[in-house]
Structure formats: C-alpha cells, structure tokens
Design an enzyme around this catalytic site. Structure first.
Site, PDB file in Angstrom:
ATOM      1  N   HIS A  41       0.881  -1.185   0.000  1.00  8.82           N
ATOM      2  CA  HIS A  41       0.000   0.000   0.000  1.00  8.82           C
ATOM      3  C   HIS A  41       0.911   1.226   0.000  1.00  8.82           C
ATOM      4  O   HIS A  41       1.684   1.428  -0.930  1.00  8.82           O
ATOM      5  CB  HIS A  41      -0.923  -0.113   1.215  1.00  8.82           C
ATOM      6  CG  HIS A  41      -2.103   0.805   1.256  1.00  8.82           C
ATOM      7  ND1 HIS A  41      -2.447   1.652   0.240  1.00  8.82           N
ATOM      8  CD2 HIS A  41      -3.044   1.010   2.232  1.00  8.82           C
ATOM      9  CE1 HIS A  41      -3.546   2.328   0.577  1.00  8.82           C
ATOM     10  NE2 HIS A  41      -3.923   1.957   1.782  1.00  8.82           N
TER      11      HIS A  41
ATOM     12  N   HIS B 251      -2.244  -2.236  -9.472  1.00  7.80           N
ATOM     13  CA  HIS B 251      -3.252  -1.654  -8.582  1.00  7.80           C
ATOM     14  C   HIS B 251      -4.494  -2.522  -8.623  1.00  7.80           C
ATOM     15  O   HIS B 251      -4.815  -3.086  -9.661  1.00  7.80           O
ATOM     16  CB  HIS B 251      -3.599  -0.228  -9.038  1.00  7.80           C
ATOM     17  CG  HIS B 251      -4.208   0.584  -7.956  1.00  7.80           C
ATOM     18  ND1 HIS B 251      -5.546   0.547  -7.682  1.00  7.80           N
ATOM     19  CD2 HIS B 251      -3.646   1.436  -7.075  1.00  7.80           C
ATOM     20  CE1 HIS B 251      -5.789   1.357  -6.660  1.00  7.80           C
ATOM     21  NE2 HIS B 251      -4.661   1.910  -6.263  1.00  7.80           N
TER      22      HIS B 251
ATOM     23  N   ASP C  31       2.898   5.624  -6.536  1.00  4.82           N
ATOM     24  CA  ASP C  31       4.104   5.466  -5.726  1.00  4.82           C
ATOM     25  C   ASP C  31       5.378   5.282  -6.543  1.00  4.82           C
ATOM     26  O   ASP C  31       6.469   5.374  -5.999  1.00  4.82           O
ATOM     27  CB  ASP C  31       3.947   4.258  -4.783  1.00  4.82           C
ATOM     28  CG  ASP C  31       2.975   4.550  -3.653  1.00  4.82           C
ATOM     29  OD1 ASP C  31       2.910   5.715  -3.246  1.00  4.82           O
ATOM     30  OD2 ASP C  31       2.292   3.619  -3.205  1.00  4.82           O
TER      31      ASP C  31
END
Ligand code: CMC
Length: 388
Positions: free
Chosen positions: A228, A267, A324
């Site tokens: 995450h 994702h 990210d």
C-alpha cells in the site's frame, strides 16, 4: 442469512476483491479509464489549480469553499499545528529507533490523551478533532525528520500555508517556489482514494464507535505496508539498487523472472495508467536532463523501468505505474528523505480518512464480516499429561 453455492460453500472474495462495503460521494476511482475525481473534480484540475487546505475543505464538506470558508479552514489548520510537549518528547525518544511511520502511528495515538474532546462524539467535536489531526500530523512528521537528522524541533510558523509550513518545520527555512509546488501537488494527489485498504481500516476501527484518533491510528497502521503506502520508499530503494540507468532493463527482467513484484506498479482498481502517476511523471521528464547527478540518474532509471514494464505488463496484464512509482525521486527533489515518504502520504491521506469517517458515522454500521470455518468441532479435551 448467507446463501451457499451448489457445492455447499459460500462465495469468498479474498481481500474483499470486487466487494462494495459502503457508498460515498467523496471520490471516484475509474480504474478502466485511469481517472480520479474528488467530489466530482478531476485530480488534474485540482493539481493544476488548488491547494491542500482547499482540498481538505472539499473532501470533508463536499463542495469547494467560498473565500470566507477557505480563510476559516486555513486558519483552523494553521492554529492547530502546535504539538504538546509530551508528544515532542515521545517523537524525540523514538527518533532513530523506530521507522518514522511507527513514530507517526504512536504519536497520533498518543495525541488522543491531550485532546479534551476525545470522547465527545458530536459531529462538531469530530470535525474539530479531524482538523486537529490533519494539522498536527504534518508537525509530527516534520519534527521526526528534524530529530532523525540530529536537529532540534522547530515550532510552526502560522503565517505560512500548510505545505510551506511543513517544509519550514522540516528544513528550518522557507521552501523555494519549486519545492513548495512539488509538495503542494504531492499533498493534493495523496489526499484521498476511495475505500482502499487504509480507509477501510479506518472505517472498521471507527465503526465500533472508537474515537477518531483510534480510527486514524488504524489507517496509519494499514498504510504502512509496501503493498500500500510503503511502496513509494520501496520503489526508490529499488532504483538506488539499480544504480546505473544502463542496468535498468536487466534488473527488472531478472526480478520479473524471479517472480518478484516491482514496487510502484499494479493496482487493485486501476487497470490503466494511474492519473496521479502521470502528473508526477512530468517532474521526472524535466529532471532527466537536469543538473543534479543523483536525480538525473534516478529519473532516467524510473523512465526506463516504466517503459519496459508497460511493454511487458501494461496492456497485456493491466499492470501500470501507480502513484508510488515516480514519487520517490520527486520527493528527493523537494528535499525529503526517503523514510518520510510514507509518513507524508499518511499525513495527506488523513484528509480522506477523516472525510470518510465523518461521513460513515452519519449512518454507522459495525463492520463484522463472516469467516467460513474449516476446522473440527466437538473434539475431546485431553489433559496435558495424557497428550502424545
Ligand atoms: N510487479 C510484478 N507483477 C505484479 C505486480 C508488480 N508490481 N503487481 C501485480 N503483479 C502480478 C502478480 O504477481 C500476480 O501475478 P500472477 O497472477 O501471475 O500470480 C498478478 O499481477 C495479480 O497480483 P495481485 O497482487 O494478486 O493483485 P492485487 O489486485 O492484489 O494487486 C497490488 C494490487 C497493489 C497489491 C499489486 O499490484 C502490488 O503488489 N503492487 C506493488 C506494490 C505497490 O506498488 N503498491 C502501491 C499501490 S498504489 C498506492 C496505494 O493506493 O496504496
């Protein structure tokens, strides 16, 4: 009553994949087209035009603020930045020992003991506490950054906006326009993302009617993992391990052959390019030809890795860069050390967590899913001296 299938078993969705657990109008993730909206506004338009205070207002209240409303929330987020001495001591004590995400989790949990409204569950008190948490989390992260690098705590400067003050408390000087712009964007892009793992964790804790500090502490705990929020720091670590841009392709190929996941890709919801990654990528394209050696190398590694991953897994497997992946080098460009990436993500995301929590409490229902038991029953209890 749960209906069982023809095989006598219930339908189990591991990781709650494909399961709706609630509804809200806070944000919309369109995973097929790679689009993200906060309260109906595209992430691109907010990144282009807004600031973090306005986004906090938008997420919590549901519409863009008028000028007086924006002034009011800006003042509230500024007035609440001070940290109690006890919290500063806790941060100092833990700095250098635990990861800053652990320190943040502990400090936010400890903040509840300094809030006289902690047990007041009225909507007004919950709103006040939310703004205090969003405000104080940035001070906690900045203070951690100071102590970890052996420097002293710097008190907040209330004349600065949220993001500028964070950078001032961290670095001891006012940020350049570029640093402030990068971080304004990072705070906006990370502020909210529907009911993902950490928001769900927040809601599960809050649905027991635990206070909002408990709920946000749960959110921080869930965000920490590399699957995450922790992926930003892990992705930068990988880029540094690659070292030379020329090694990028061989490194990624051999990682994929070894069935390793490449952090910052993939994702659960996006099966297209994450729109937040697209916004962050713009900075890297610039740094690729820049002056600063490490940044130029990292930008080049990131862009080469992105191309290879898209060629191999993009359209064919729906594994695209997520927010990210490019974040690390961009944070570095703003003067942020890697161990603060995920705590900053958490600080920004506290806006979304609070918005969801306040919304969910309007019609609260305890989260209590079911588990299908696969063990034995009615076993005979054998005293320990007779067990084999
Ligand atoms: N690199 C290589 N293969 C991948 C990756 C990746 N980053 N992500 C997924 N896969 C493969 C995975 O190995 C699996 O392959 P197979 O079917 O052959 O076993 C398949 O894709 C499905 O993966 P999964 O992990 O079961 O799928 P998921 O929906 O649970 O995954 C994810 C979502 C984010 C956990 C996963 O993509 C991942 O671990 N990515 C790396 C960590 C990361 O970047 N996390 C940040 C997410 S965005 C920020 C946020 O909102 O938190």
């Amino acid at each position: 009553m749960v209906e069982l299938g023809g095989n006598g078993l219930p339908q189990i969705s591991k990781g709650l994949e494909g399961v709706y657990v609630t509804s809200s109008s806070i944000s919309k993730v369109n995973g097929q087209e790679g689009k993200l909206y906060y309260r109906g506004f595209s992430i691109e338009s907010l990144s282009e035009n807004s600031n973090f205070e306005e986004v906090v207002y938008l997420l919590i209240n549901g519409s863009l603020p008028s000028k007086p409303q924006l002034d009011e929330i800006t003042a509230q987020l500024s007035d609440n930045r001070d940290l109690p001495d006890g919290i500063i001591k806790i941060i100092k004590e833990l700095s250098g020992k635990g990861h800053p995400m652990d320190i943040l989790r502990t400090a936010v949990s400890a903040l509840s003991s300094y809030d006289k409204e902690v047990s007041d569950t009225s909507p007004a008190a919950n709103m006040n506490k939310s703004l205090r948490i969003i405000s104080k989390m940035s001070s906690i992260v900045a203070a951690t950054g100071r102590f970890v690098s052996g420097k002293e705590y710097i008190a907040p400067d209330k004349s600065l906006d949220y993001v500028e003050n964070f950078l001032y408390m961290l670095n001891g000087e006012r940020p350049s326009a570029e640093q402030a712009d990068i971080m304004r964007n990072m705070f906006i892009l990370h502020a909210e993302h529907s009911t993902n793992a950490s928001t769900f964790g927040t809601l599960v804790a809050g649905s027991t009617l635990a206070d909002i500090y408990s709920a946000i502490t749960a959110g921080i705990s869930v965000l920490k993992g590399p699957l995450h929020g922790g992926a930003d720091e892990a992705a930068l670590r990988m880029m540094r391990e690659i070292g030379d841009p020329e090694n990028t392709e061989s490194y990624i190929e051999s990682a994929l052959e070894g069935k390793k996941k490449i952090m910052g890709f993939g994702h659960r919801v996006y099966k297209a390019y994450d729109p937040r990654a697209k916004i962050i990528k713009k900075y890297l394209v610039k740094y690729q030809n820049g002056q600063f050696d490490e940044l130029r190398k990292l930008a080049s590694i990131a862009l080469r890795a992105e191309k290879l991953m898209i060629d191999k897994l993009g359209a064919s497997r729906g594994i695209w860069p997520n927010v990210d992946f490019f974040a690390g080098p961009v944070y570095l460009a703003a003067g942020i050390p890697p161990e603060l990436f995920t705590p900053i993500f958490a600080t920004s995301r506290s806006a979304g967590w609070c918005a969801h929590m306040l919304d969910y409490w309007k019609d609260n229902k305890l989260f209590r899913p079911l588990e299908w038991y696969t063990g034995s029953i009615d076993l005979e209890y054998i005293p320990i001296e007779k067990r084999q």
